[in-house]
Scaffold this active site. Structure first.
Site, short mmCIF file in Angstrom:
data_model
loop_
_atom_site.label_atom_id
_atom_site.label_comp_id
_atom_site.label_asym_id
_atom_site.label_seq_id
_atom_site.Cartn_x
_atom_site.Cartn_y
_atom_site.Cartn_z
N GLY A 155 8.88 -0.53 17.16
CA GLY A 155 7.62 -0.61 17.90
C GLY A 155 7.52 -1.88 18.75
O GLY A 155 6.65 -1.99 19.61
N ARG A 156 8.38 -2.83 18.47
CA ARG A 156 8.35 -4.06 19.27
C ARG A 156 9.73 -4.70 19.32
O ARG A 156 9.84 -5.87 19.68
CB ARG A 156 7.33 -5.04 18.72
CG ARG A 156 7.48 -5.32 17.24
CD ARG A 156 6.48 -6.34 16.81
NE ARG A 156 6.44 -6.45 15.36
CZ ARG A 156 5.80 -7.40 14.72
NH1 ARG A 156 5.17 -8.34 15.40
NH2 ARG A 156 5.77 -7.44 13.41
N LYS A 214 12.84 -9.15 19.43
CA LYS A 214 11.68 -8.70 18.67
C LYS A 214 10.42 -9.31 19.26
O LYS A 214 10.30 -10.54 19.33
CB LYS A 214 11.82 -9.10 17.20
CG LYS A 214 10.64 -8.64 16.33
CD LYS A 214 10.92 -8.87 14.86
CE LYS A 214 9.71 -8.50 14.01
NZ LYS A 214 10.00 -8.69 12.57
N GLY A 238 3.19 -4.36 20.77
CA GLY A 238 4.60 -4.63 21.09
C GLY A 238 4.98 -6.10 21.04
O GLY A 238 6.12 -6.46 21.32
N ARG A 245 17.25 -11.63 17.43
CA ARG A 245 17.89 -11.51 16.12
C ARG A 245 19.16 -10.67 16.21
O ARG A 245 19.27 -9.80 17.07
CB ARG A 245 16.91 -11.01 15.06
CG ARG A 245 16.37 -9.64 15.31
CD ARG A 245 15.39 -9.25 14.20
NE ARG A 245 14.96 -7.88 14.39
CZ ARG A 245 14.12 -7.25 13.57
NH1 ARG A 245 13.63 -7.86 12.51
NH2 ARG A 245 13.78 -6.00 13.79
N ARG A 292 18.48 1.24 9.38
CA ARG A 292 17.69 1.10 8.15
C ARG A 292 17.77 2.39 7.34
O ARG A 292 18.12 3.44 7.87
CB ARG A 292 16.22 0.86 8.54
CG ARG A 292 16.03 -0.39 9.37
CD ARG A 292 14.95 -0.18 10.44
NE ARG A 292 14.92 -1.34 11.34
CZ ARG A 292 14.17 -2.41 11.15
NH1 ARG A 292 13.36 -2.46 10.12
NH2 ARG A 292 14.23 -3.42 11.99
N ASP A 349 11.64 1.45 5.56
CA ASP A 349 12.01 1.12 6.94
C ASP A 349 12.38 -0.35 7.08
O ASP A 349 12.86 -0.77 8.14
CB ASP A 349 10.86 1.47 7.91
CG ASP A 349 9.56 0.79 7.53
OD1 ASP A 349 9.07 1.03 6.41
OD2 ASP A 349 9.03 0.02 8.33
N ASP A 388 13.58 -7.99 8.42
CA ASP A 388 12.14 -7.92 8.66
C ASP A 388 11.37 -8.95 7.85
O ASP A 388 10.64 -8.63 6.92
CB ASP A 388 11.60 -6.50 8.42
CG ASP A 388 11.84 -5.62 9.63
OD1 ASP A 388 12.55 -6.07 10.55
OD2 ASP A 388 11.32 -4.50 9.66
P1 AMP Z 1 6.65 -3.96 9.81
O1 AMP Z 1 5.52 -3.93 8.83
O2 AMP Z 1 6.76 -5.22 10.60
O3 AMP Z 1 7.95 -3.58 9.18
O4 AMP Z 1 6.34 -2.85 10.90
C1 AMP Z 1 6.15 -1.49 10.59
C2 AMP Z 1 6.12 -0.68 11.86
O5 AMP Z 1 5.09 -1.13 12.72
C3 AMP Z 1 7.40 -0.72 12.68
O6 AMP Z 1 7.55 0.53 13.30
C4 AMP Z 1 7.09 -1.80 13.69
O7 AMP Z 1 7.86 -1.68 14.86
C5 AMP Z 1 5.63 -1.52 13.97
N1 AMP Z 1 4.92 -2.70 14.45
C6 AMP Z 1 4.55 -3.80 13.74
N2 AMP Z 1 3.87 -4.66 14.52
C7 AMP Z 1 3.82 -4.12 15.76
C8 AMP Z 1 3.25 -4.52 17.00
N3 AMP Z 1 2.59 -5.67 17.14
N4 AMP Z 1 3.40 -3.69 18.04
C9 AMP Z 1 4.04 -2.52 17.94
N5 AMP Z 1 4.58 -2.07 16.79
C10 AMP Z 1 4.47 -2.85 15.72
MG MG Z 2 9.75 -3.36 9.77
#
Ligand code: AMP
Ligand code: MG
Length: 494
Positions: free
Chosen positions: A100-101, A116, A129, A179, A186, A259, A269
């Site tokens: 997502g980012r 990232k 993002g 990174r 994953r 994930d 992560d």
């Molecule tokens: P995480 O908890 O960081 O592992 O993120 C879980 C999901 O949310 C993954 O698909 C990330 O890419 C997405 N995600 C987290 N933060 C953001 C953000 N600020 N913008 C877009 N996607 C996000």
């Molecule tokens: Mg993640």
């Protein structure tokens, strides 16, 4: 002229990008462009990683590199994409997630490179993002700290920042982490294709990862010649070793969703992670984890649970459920063995010698009973063994229960006597770090960075990359956590 046009030509280094993940096809990823970051600046750089990669010296001062690594300029030959994955979050099927980012540039110098926080992707869902300065500094420092501790991890080359505002609980500013990892695949990538019944893609992904990262699984003598069972067993082994490593340095990941589990058994992560200060096995570092699912002492079981999700996802390829279960069951021997090896090293035992389980259990009980500082205890113990001075009370002084610790130290002394004392202290000093990235150290570096002083980030990086060495000028980084550290709240917000 857009910023991309401006930098496409001046950017000279040819990193000879390769694109094996992109070549898996359109079911796996979407082509991307990064969203430009206004007026970027450097926040932190791992010159050590740059050297390991063989980057031309000077990258860290180069405007071209700055613009490329914040996503404003495309490196020639890179091919930007974001990948799709799904996963279980907090024990519940969460459906499609994806990068997502994060934007993959391709592979160079043997590693995949990701930016990232480089802007929205088709997988951003409700997110913006972006990543904020605070969480990017934490990810950068912890990646390199884990490498210093020899814990399997993704790496971080640098953080770039910008004054562009980003909304979280409060207004913060944007940053991008570059990174690197041999692969960013994953568990959730496999779950995605299994869930959608896309078995050809599932097989293509498994064959791709096996060929590149687990070629030993193609050995027909293993697991009845079923490479997918061998693969599951190999991921199980790597994951068991990774988590044993975490437990041995007091690392709490905080958000072990499937994930966030690397198929290579790398720590990935870095969000609400924490190194334990006082030893509290039930510590929950993520303030969003209300049930305590990812408490420190639950990490091994969660890893096992996550491996079951991977096993489930691989079942269409494995076909024999009993085989999949047999591969997963190896965790039950791999993990305790890995833990015993880690604690053997912490206790300074000669190679091949394992500690009596009761010795490890007893010290963990004593540490937990009084929430003794985990890192300081093991480091002081190493010096105590080195000095062999009956007057040295540095370890004893950490405990109120003097009877308990005296008895335990006597038991350790007897074990060293029996196993051979030579080199015990040297081994302990090489296994018990003096420095870990405590929450308050990260917090102080972040506060300074918000005022555009990046010297703390650089100093912490220097120390954490060599955490087993003495750094007399940075003695304050090795002290007890101050009282205010308990008030630091780390959530999923990043
Ligand atoms: P995480 O908890 O960081 O592992 O993120 C879980 C999901 O949310 C993954 O698909 C990330 O890419 C997405 N995600 C987290 N933060 C953001 C953000 N600020 N913008 C877009 N996607 C996000
Ligand atoms: Mg993640």
């Amino acid at each position: 002229m857009s910023s991309q046009d401006a930098y496409a030509i001046p950017f000279a280094p040819d990193l000879a990008w390769q694109h094996s993940f992109a070549e898996l096809g359109e079911r796996f990823s979407v082509p991307m462009q990064a969203t430009p970051l206004p007026a970027p600046y450097w926040v932190g750089q791992s010159l050590a990683l740059g050297r390991e990669l063989g980057l031309a010296p000077g990258w860290a001062e180069s405007e071209d590199w700055l613009q490329a690594l914040c996503g404003n300029a495309e490196m020639p030959g890179s091919r930007l994409l974001s990948s799709v994955y799904s996963g279980h979050q907090f024990g519940v099927w969460a459906g499609q997630l994806g990068d997502g980012r994060a934007i993959l540039l391709g592979e160079a110098h043997g590693m995949e490179w990701q930016l990232k926080g480089a802007g929205k992707t088709p997988f951003s869902r409700m997110g913006d993002g972006r990543a904020v300065l605070r969480s990017s500094i934490r990810e950068f420092l912890c990646s390199e700290a884990m490498q210093g501790l020899r814990v399997p991890t993704t790496r971080a080359l640098c953080v770039t920042g910008s004054d562009a505002p980003v909304r979280r609980e409060t207004m913060e500013t944007a940053a991008v982490v570059t990174r690197l990892a041999p692969s960013f695949v994953r568990f959730g990538h496999f779950e995605h294709f299994c869930h959608h019944g896309l078995h050809d893609e599932l097989k293509a992904l498994a064959d791709y990862v096996i060929a590149r990262h687990y070629p030993e699984c193609l050995d027909s003598a293993l697991w009845g010649g079923n490479p997918y069972v061998a693969f599951l067993a190999a991921v199980t082994e790597r994951t068991a070793h990774m988590v044993a490593h975490w437990q041995s340095v007091g690392f709490c990941h905080g958000v072990m969703n499937t994930d966030n589990m690397s198929i290579l058994g790398l720590t990935i992560d870095y969000g609400p992670f924490q190194f334990l200060d006082g030893y509290d096995p039930s510590h929950v570092c993520n303030h969003s984890d209300h049930q305590g699912r990812y408490a420190f002492h639950k990490q091994p079981n969660v890893a096992y649970w996550n491996l079951y999700c991977l096993g489930q996802a691989l079942l269409p390829l494995i076909e024999e459920q009993d085989q999949a279960i047999a591969a997963l069951e190896t965790f039950k021997t791999q993990f305790p063995q890995a833990m015993a090896q880690r604690f053997a090293a912490k206790l300074g035992l000669p190679p091949g010698t394992l500690p009596p389980p009761s010795l490890v259990e007893d010290i963990l009980k004593l540490l937990a009973a009084e929430a003794v500082d985990f890192t300081i205890f093991w480091r002081r113990l190493s010096h105590w063994v080195r000095l062999q001075d009956p007057a040295d009370a540095s370890v004893r002084d950490l405990f109120l229960d003097h009877t308990g610790i005296d008895a335990w130290l006597a038991a350790l002394g007897a074990l060293h006597q029996a196993a051979g004392r030579a080199d015990a202290a040297t081994r302990m000093l090489a296994a018990n770090p003096k420095y870990v990235l405590r929450n308050h150290l990260g917090e102080l570096a972040i506060r300074a960075a918000r005022l555009k002083d990046y010297s703390q980030v650089a100093a912490l990086l220097e120390v954490l990359q060599a955490p087993f060495d003495e750094h007399p000028q940075y003695e304050s980084f090795a002290g007890f956590a101050p009282d205010w550290a308990r008030g630091i709240e780390i959530s999923c917000s990043s």
